[in-house]
Scaffold this motif. Structure first.
Motif, short mmCIF file in Angstrom:
data_model
loop_
_atom_site.label_atom_id
_atom_site.label_comp_id
_atom_site.label_asym_id
_atom_site.label_seq_id
_atom_site.Cartn_x
_atom_site.Cartn_y
_atom_site.Cartn_z
N GLU A 31 5.15 2.72 18.84
CA GLU A 31 7.16 2.90 18.30
C GLU A 31 7.20 2.60 17.29
O GLU A 31 8.05 2.85 16.85
N SER A 32 7.43 1.88 15.83
CA SER A 32 6.57 2.43 14.43
C SER A 32 7.14 3.60 13.86
O SER A 32 7.86 4.64 12.69
N MET A 54 -0.74 -4.03 -1.35
CA MET A 54 -2.09 -3.62 -1.29
C MET A 54 -1.17 -2.49 -0.42
O MET A 54 -1.25 -2.06 0.69
N ILE A 55 -2.85 -1.13 -0.76
CA ILE A 55 -2.54 0.06 0.07
C ILE A 55 -4.53 -0.07 0.20
O ILE A 55 -4.98 0.43 -1.20
N VAL A 95 -10.94 5.84 5.80
CA VAL A 95 -9.34 4.97 6.42
C VAL A 95 -8.22 4.30 5.74
O VAL A 95 -8.78 4.07 4.58
N ILE A 96 -7.46 4.58 6.08
CA ILE A 96 -6.08 4.00 4.94
C ILE A 96 -5.25 3.22 5.54
O ILE A 96 -4.59 3.62 6.44
N ALA A 97 -4.91 1.90 5.06
CA ALA A 97 -3.70 0.97 5.62
C ALA A 97 -2.91 0.52 4.54
O ALA A 97 -3.73 0.33 3.30
N TYR A 98 -2.60 -0.12 5.09
CA TYR A 98 -1.32 -0.85 3.69
C TYR A 98 -0.48 -2.14 4.92
O TYR A 98 -1.04 -2.62 5.46
N VAL A 151 0.42 -1.24 9.56
CA VAL A 151 -0.67 -1.08 8.64
C VAL A 151 -1.96 -0.28 8.70
O VAL A 151 -1.85 0.56 7.77
N TYR A 152 -2.30 0.01 9.90
CA TYR A 152 -3.27 1.19 9.85
C TYR A 152 -2.02 3.33 9.42
O TYR A 152 -1.38 3.31 10.62
N GLN A 153 -2.34 3.38 8.68
CA GLN A 153 -1.58 4.52 8.11
C GLN A 153 -2.20 6.06 8.43
O GLN A 153 -3.03 6.74 7.94
#
Length: 240
Positions: A217-218, A41-42, A54-57, A134-136
């Motif tokens: 870092e990712s 899910m996004i 806000v967009i999260a994945y 998670v947080y895009q």
């Protein structure tokens, strides 16, 4: 504060019934919907007044069912802090003023239409979904730099994040003196600063401070090789 869930999302996370919205202040209302990317899910969370998004994945349906308000609040806090540069005290004041979070039905056709338009535009940005975070941040940054019509006149166009700041001013959460508060460095700015640092140039002061403050870092794995990241790290240490 109210989070308006679409029927599609309710079905996905197995929520049966929701109450009708009661909050009169649109700045305290958010619409929530989702799409699927890479089998996960996004999530799109969009303010009913300002269109601040806000967009999260990668958040699971089970986690959303258990604690959607808490997850959404954390993501909104991060976007307000990183994307606009709102002080933590002002963010706390916003959530205090908004009151207890409730899950409701959506807040009307206009609010849902704004969210739907954002979801339709997102694939056109040609921005990757970073599947390991998670947080895009890049997608969120682009969404909040979108321009929209905010009045009857031809020149009544606004930038989303400016509208969010204006709402916070109107609610008395931030003062007029903070109208031009520094915002977080955008993804594009960060990439430019990386190139400057690698060439030995001095970075702009606000972005250098943001870089020194630490970044997930990712995120850098998608911009730099391991050697480049080490070179950047050493260069930043020289600037301290």
């Amino acid at each position: 504060m109210e989070f308006g869930l679409t029927d599609k999302l309710c079905k996905k996370i197995k929520l049966d019934t929701l109450q009708r919205p009661e909050e009169q202040e649109a700045a305290f209302c958010w619409e929530v919907n989702f799409d699927i990317a890479f089998r996960k899910m996004i999530i799109f969370i969009v303010n009913a007044s300002s269109r601040f998004a806000v967009i999260a994945y990668g958040i699971s349906p089970g986690d959303l069912r258990k604690n959607l308000p808490g997850i959404a609040e954390g993501l909104i806090r991060q976007a307000m802090r990183d994307c606009i540069g709102i002080p933590e005290t002002a963010i706390d004041a916003y959530f205090d003023a908004a009151g207890e979070a409730k899950l409701t039905k959506t807040h009307g056709k206009k609010a849902v239409g704004n969210m739907t338009r954002l979801m339709m535009d997102a694939p056109c940005w040609r921005v990757p979904v970073f599947t390991d975070i998670v947080y895009q941040d890049e997608m969120t940054d682009i969404a909040n730099h979108e321009i929209f019509k905010d009045g009857p006149r031809d020149r009544d166009y606004r930038v989303v994040m400016e509208k969010m700041v204006d709402d916070l001013m109107r609610l008395g959460i931030i003062s007029k003196e903070k109208r031009n508060m520094p915002r977080g460095a955008s993804y594009a700015q960060l990439k430019q600063e990386v190139m400057k640092l690698q060439m030995g140039a001095e970075p702009s002061e606000d972005v250098a401070e943001y870089l020194r403050g630490g970044i997930n870092e990712s995120r850098w794995k998608h911009i730099l090789t391991e050697d480049e990241a080490m070179e950047l790290h050493n260069r930043l240490n020289e600037l301290r």
